[in-house]
Design a protein around this motif. Structure first.
Motif, PDB file in Angstrom:
ATOM      1  N   ARG A   4       0.828  -1.199   0.000  1.00  0.00           N
ATOM      2  CA  ARG A   4       0.000   0.000   0.000  1.00  0.00           C
ATOM      3  C   ARG A   4       0.868   1.257   0.000  1.00  0.00           C
ATOM      4  NH1 ARG A   4      -2.754   2.858   4.273  1.00  0.00           N
ATOM      5  NH2 ARG A   4      -4.490   3.970   3.334  1.00  0.00           N
ATOM      6  N   CYS A   5       0.630   2.106  -0.970  1.00  0.00           N
ATOM      7  CA  CYS A   5       1.279   3.413  -1.082  1.00  0.00           C
ATOM      8  C   CYS A   5       2.801   3.320  -1.204  1.00  0.00           C
ATOM      9  CB  CYS A   5       0.873   4.309   0.068  1.00  0.00           C
ATOM     10  SG  CYS A   5      -0.898   4.628   0.073  1.00  0.00           S
ATOM     11  N   CYS A   6       3.307   2.283  -1.808  1.00  0.00           N
ATOM     12  CA  CYS A   6       4.741   2.171  -2.056  1.00  0.00           C
ATOM     13  C   CYS A   6       5.096   3.046  -3.253  1.00  0.00           C
ATOM     14  CB  CYS A   6       5.123   0.719  -2.334  1.00  0.00           C
ATOM     15  SG  CYS A   6       6.867   0.491  -2.763  1.00  0.00           S
ATOM     16  N   PRO A   7       6.067   3.947  -3.116  1.00  0.00           N
ATOM     17  CA  PRO A   7       6.414   4.829  -4.233  1.00  0.00           C
ATOM     18  C   PRO A   7       6.907   4.077  -5.467  1.00  0.00           C
ATOM     19  CG  PRO A   7       8.001   5.046  -2.447  1.00  0.00           C
ATOM     20  CD  PRO A   7       6.891   4.193  -1.941  1.00  0.00           C
ATOM     21  N   LEU A   8       7.448   2.881  -5.288  1.00  0.00           N
ATOM     22  CA  LEU A   8       7.930   2.117  -6.438  1.00  0.00           C
ATOM     23  C   LEU A   8       6.800   1.627  -7.335  1.00  0.00           C
ATOM     24  CD1 LEU A   8      10.868   0.185  -4.793  1.00  0.00           C
ATOM     25  CD2 LEU A   8      11.005   2.077  -6.414  1.00  0.00           C
ATOM     26  N   THR A   9       5.594   1.519  -6.799  1.00  0.00           N
ATOM     27  CA  THR A   9       4.446   1.139  -7.625  1.00  0.00           C
ATOM     28  C   THR A   9       4.235   2.190  -8.715  1.00  0.00           C
ATOM     29  OG1 THR A   9       3.429  -0.012  -5.767  1.00  0.00           O
ATOM     30  CG2 THR A   9       1.967   0.620  -7.581  1.00  0.00           C
ATOM     31  N   ALA A  10       4.229   3.452  -8.339  1.00  0.00           N
ATOM     32  CA  ALA A  10       4.080   4.530  -9.319  1.00  0.00           C
ATOM     33  C   ALA A  10       5.342   4.677 -10.169  1.00  0.00           C
ATOM     34  CB  ALA A  10       3.766   5.846  -8.610  1.00  0.00           C
ATOM     35  N   GLN A  11       6.501   4.519  -9.557  1.00  0.00           N
ATOM     36  CA  GLN A  11       7.762   4.679 -10.298  1.00  0.00           C
ATOM     37  C   GLN A  11       7.836   3.689 -11.458  1.00  0.00           C
ATOM     38  OE1 GLN A  11      10.537   7.007  -9.523  1.00  0.00           O
ATOM     39  NE2 GLN A  11      10.683   6.455 -11.669  1.00  0.00           N
ATOM     40  N   GLY A  20       9.695  19.291 -18.231  1.00  0.00           N
ATOM     41  CA  GLY A  20       9.183  20.293 -17.313  1.00  0.00           C
ATOM     42  C   GLY A  20       8.648  19.666 -16.036  1.00  0.00           C
ATOM     43  N   PRO A  21       8.491  20.488 -14.980  1.00  0.00           N
ATOM     44  CA  PRO A  21       8.110  19.969 -13.663  1.00  0.00           C
ATOM     45  C   PRO A  21       6.690  19.413 -13.579  1.00  0.00           C
ATOM     46  CG  PRO A  21       8.243  22.352 -13.618  1.00  0.00           C
ATOM     47  CD  PRO A  21       8.749  21.918 -14.958  1.00  0.00           C
ATOM     48  N   GLY A  22       5.806  19.800 -14.430  1.00  0.00           N
ATOM     49  CA  GLY A  22       4.424  19.316 -14.359  1.00  0.00           C
ATOM     50  C   GLY A  22       4.159  18.085 -15.211  1.00  0.00           C
ATOM     51  N   TYR A  23       5.201  17.533 -15.818  1.00  0.00           N
ATOM     52  CA  TYR A  23       5.010  16.429 -16.763  1.00  0.00           C
ATOM     53  C   TYR A  23       4.440  15.175 -16.117  1.00  0.00           C
ATOM     54  CZ  TYR A  23       6.178  12.648 -19.974  1.00  0.00           C
ATOM     55  OH  TYR A  23       6.127  11.542 -20.775  1.00  0.00           O
ATOM     56  N   ARG A  24       5.028  14.714 -15.027  1.00  0.00           N
ATOM     57  CA  ARG A  24       4.560  13.461 -14.418  1.00  0.00           C
ATOM     58  C   ARG A  24       3.103  13.576 -13.951  1.00  0.00           C
ATOM     59  NH1 ARG A  24       7.721   9.634 -16.578  1.00  0.00           N
ATOM     60  NH2 ARG A  24       9.600   9.151 -15.389  1.00  0.00           N
ATOM     61  N   PRO A  25       2.726  14.634 -13.214  1.00  0.00           N
ATOM     62  CA  PRO A  25       1.310  14.734 -12.817  1.00  0.00           C
ATOM     63  C   PRO A  25       0.367  14.799 -14.029  1.00  0.00           C
ATOM     64  CG  PRO A  25       2.646  16.212 -11.490  1.00  0.00           C
ATOM     65  CD  PRO A  25       3.538  15.678 -12.571  1.00  0.00           C
ATOM     66  N   ALA A  26       0.761  15.527 -15.069  1.00  0.00           N
ATOM     67  CA  ALA A  26      -0.077  15.609 -16.268  1.00  0.00           C
ATOM     68  C   ALA A  26      -0.193  14.245 -16.944  1.00  0.00           C
ATOM     69  CB  ALA A  26       0.485  16.642 -17.239  1.00  0.00           C
ATOM     70  N   LEU A  27       0.899  13.506 -16.961  1.00  0.00           N
ATOM     71  CA  LEU A  27       0.902  12.169 -17.546  1.00  0.00           C
ATOM     72  C   LEU A  27      -0.074  11.258 -16.795  1.00  0.00           C
ATOM     73  CD1 LEU A  27       2.507  10.667 -19.790  1.00  0.00           C
ATOM     74  CD2 LEU A  27       4.090   9.955 -18.002  1.00  0.00           C
ATOM     75  N   ALA A  28      -0.040  11.335 -15.477  1.00  0.00           N
ATOM     76  CA  ALA A  28      -0.945  10.513 -14.669  1.00  0.00           C
ATOM     77  C   ALA A  28      -2.403  10.919 -14.904  1.00  0.00           C
ATOM     78  CB  ALA A  28      -0.588  10.629 -13.193  1.00  0.00           C
ATOM     79  N   ASP A  29      -2.670  12.212 -15.064  1.00  0.00           N
ATOM     80  CA  ASP A  29      -4.037  12.664 -15.342  1.00  0.00           C
ATOM     81  C   ASP A  29      -4.489  12.209 -16.723  1.00  0.00           C
ATOM     82  OD1 ASP A  29      -4.305  13.919 -12.906  1.00  0.00           O
ATOM     83  OD2 ASP A  29      -3.796  15.914 -13.683  1.00  0.00           O
ATOM     84  N   GLU A  30      -3.600  12.311 -17.690  1.00  0.00           N
ATOM     85  CA  GLU A  30      -3.944  11.988 -19.080  1.00  0.00           C
ATOM     86  C   GLU A  30      -4.123  10.483 -19.301  1.00  0.00           C
ATOM     87  OE1 GLU A  30      -1.545  11.928 -23.276  1.00  0.00           O
ATOM     88  OE2 GLU A  30      -1.216  13.649 -21.956  1.00  0.00           O
ATOM     89  N   LEU A  31      -3.228   9.679 -18.767  1.00  0.00           N
ATOM     90  CA  LEU A  31      -3.244   8.242 -19.056  1.00  0.00           C
ATOM     91  C   LEU A  31      -4.050   7.415 -18.058  1.00  0.00           C
ATOM     92  CD1 LEU A  31       0.441   7.710 -20.217  1.00  0.00           C
ATOM     93  CD2 LEU A  31      -1.604   8.109 -21.611  1.00  0.00           C
ATOM     94  N   ARG A  32      -4.470   8.007 -16.957  1.00  0.00           N
ATOM     95  CA  ARG A  32      -5.286   7.327 -15.955  1.00  0.00           C
ATOM     96  C   ARG A  32      -4.724   5.943 -15.607  1.00  0.00           C
ATOM     97  NH1 ARG A  32      -8.351   9.430 -12.800  1.00  0.00           N
ATOM     98  NH2 ARG A  32      -9.799   7.720 -12.776  1.00  0.00           N
ATOM     99  N   ARG A  65      -2.466   4.959  -8.927  1.00  0.00           N
ATOM    100  CA  ARG A  65      -3.055   6.236  -8.478  1.00  0.00           C
ATOM    101  C   ARG A  65      -2.937   6.379  -6.972  1.00  0.00           C
ATOM    102  NH1 ARG A  65      -7.312   4.817 -12.077  1.00  0.00           N
ATOM    103  NH2 ARG A  65      -8.693   4.479 -10.315  1.00  0.00           N
ATOM    104  N   ALA A  66      -3.151   5.289  -6.242  1.00  0.00           N
ATOM    105  CA  ALA A  66      -3.048   5.343  -4.780  1.00  0.00           C
ATOM    106  C   ALA A  66      -1.614   5.611  -4.329  1.00  0.00           C
ATOM    107  CB  ALA A  66      -3.554   4.036  -4.168  1.00  0.00           C
ATOM    108  N   ALA A  67      -0.638   5.185  -5.120  1.00  0.00           N
ATOM    109  CA  ALA A  67       0.768   5.350  -4.760  1.00  0.00           C
ATOM    110  C   ALA A  67       1.349   6.694  -5.195  1.00  0.00           C
ATOM    111  CB  ALA A  67       1.599   4.216  -5.365  1.00  0.00           C
ATOM    112  N   LEU A  68       0.641   7.457  -5.995  1.00  0.00           N
ATOM    113  CA  LEU A  68       1.183   8.730  -6.493  1.00  0.00           C
ATOM    114  C   LEU A  68       1.579   9.707  -5.385  1.00  0.00           C
ATOM    115  CD1 LEU A  68      -0.979   9.311  -9.686  1.00  0.00           C
ATOM    116  CD2 LEU A  68       1.482   8.809  -9.587  1.00  0.00           C
ATOM    117  N   PRO A  69       0.766   9.917  -4.338  1.00  0.00           N
ATOM    118  CA  PRO A  69       1.211  10.826  -3.269  1.00  0.00           C
ATOM    119  C   PRO A  69       2.494  10.345  -2.585  1.00  0.00           C
ATOM    120  CG  PRO A  69      -1.154  10.488  -3.122  1.00  0.00           C
ATOM    121  CD  PRO A  69      -0.632   9.501  -4.135  1.00  0.00           C
ATOM    122  N   ALA A  70       2.616   9.040  -2.359  1.00  0.00           N
ATOM    123  CA  ALA A  70       3.845   8.511  -1.748  1.00  0.00           C
ATOM    124  C   ALA A  70       5.026   8.698  -2.688  1.00  0.00           C
ATOM    125  CB  ALA A  70       3.676   7.030  -1.405  1.00  0.00           C
ATOM    126  N   TRP A  71       4.806   8.507  -3.983  1.00  0.00           N
ATOM    127  CA  TRP A  71       5.864   8.703  -4.975  1.00  0.00           C
ATOM    128  C   TRP A  71       6.324  10.169  -4.990  1.00  0.00           C
ATOM    129  CZ3 TRP A  71       6.049  11.762  -9.361  1.00  0.00           C
ATOM    130  CH2 TRP A  71       7.127  11.531 -10.216  1.00  0.00           C
TER     131      TRP A  71
END
Length: 179
Positions: free
Chosen positions: A8-15, A107-119, A125-131
């Motif tokens: 749960r919430c492991c940053p490597l899941t999102a990485q 650019g700095p907003g790329y990863r969050p935008a990628l997560a929003d765009e590709l769902r 998604r649950a691991a993104l804050p930990a990442w």
């Protein structure tokens, strides 16, 4: 399709999800990772001491390869389990180097935008804050460890010399909470 157990919430899941996107878009090759066929599954990408594969990663250390198994969410060094938080600390610098390269390119907003765009899938998604916290350095994890002693066993806190290496001493396996 392969299923993976995720902590749960492991940053490597999102990485790993981001690294998969990078591989598909050609960003790993552009950064200088060499691509090679793997015996099973996807290709293996290697840059310096870091090798990436869909099943996990390997970081070469002076004590041997530190492996992260994505399926079981475990780290091993020389056949011994390494506590998850300590293993993540060891691979963090290599992975942050890649994230800095990605940020410089897009650019700095790329990863969050990628997560929003590709769902991405729900565990990602649950691991993104930990990442995000992990890459900011605010995820509460132990400091990197240094090798101590000559044999297998427990982990100890860093020494002033070589704080980037895993510690091993004579006391037996360490116990650390799994996040």
């Amino acid at each position: 399709m392969t299923r993976f157990y995720t902590v749960r919430c492991c940053p490597l899941t999102a990485q790993f999800w981001f690294l998969g996107v990078d591989a598909r878009q050609g960003d790993l090759a552009l950064r200088g990772f060499s691509k090679a066929r793997a015996a099973q599954g996807s290709s293996r990408y290697t840059l310096g001491d870091l090798s990436l594969h869909s099943a996990g990663l390997t970081l070469q250390t002076p004590r041997g390869p530190l492996h992260f198994n994505r399926r079981t969410q475990t780290f091993t060094l020389a056949g011994q389990h390494v506590p998850l938080a300590l293993g993540r600390t060891q691979v963090r610098a290599a992975l942050q180097g890649h994230e800095r390269w990605i940020e410089g390119r897009y650019g700095p907003g790329y990863r969050p935008a990628l997560a929003d765009e590709l769902r991405p899938p729900r565990p990602v998604r649950a691991a993104l804050p930990a990442w995000q916290a992990w890459h900011r350095g605010s995820l509460a994890e132990p400091a990197p460890l240094a090798f101590v002693g000559a044999g297998g066993g427990a982990f100890s806190r860093p020494t002033q010399a070589e704080p980037h290496l895993l510690a091993v001493n004579q006391r037996g396996p360490a116990r650390a909470p799994v996040h």
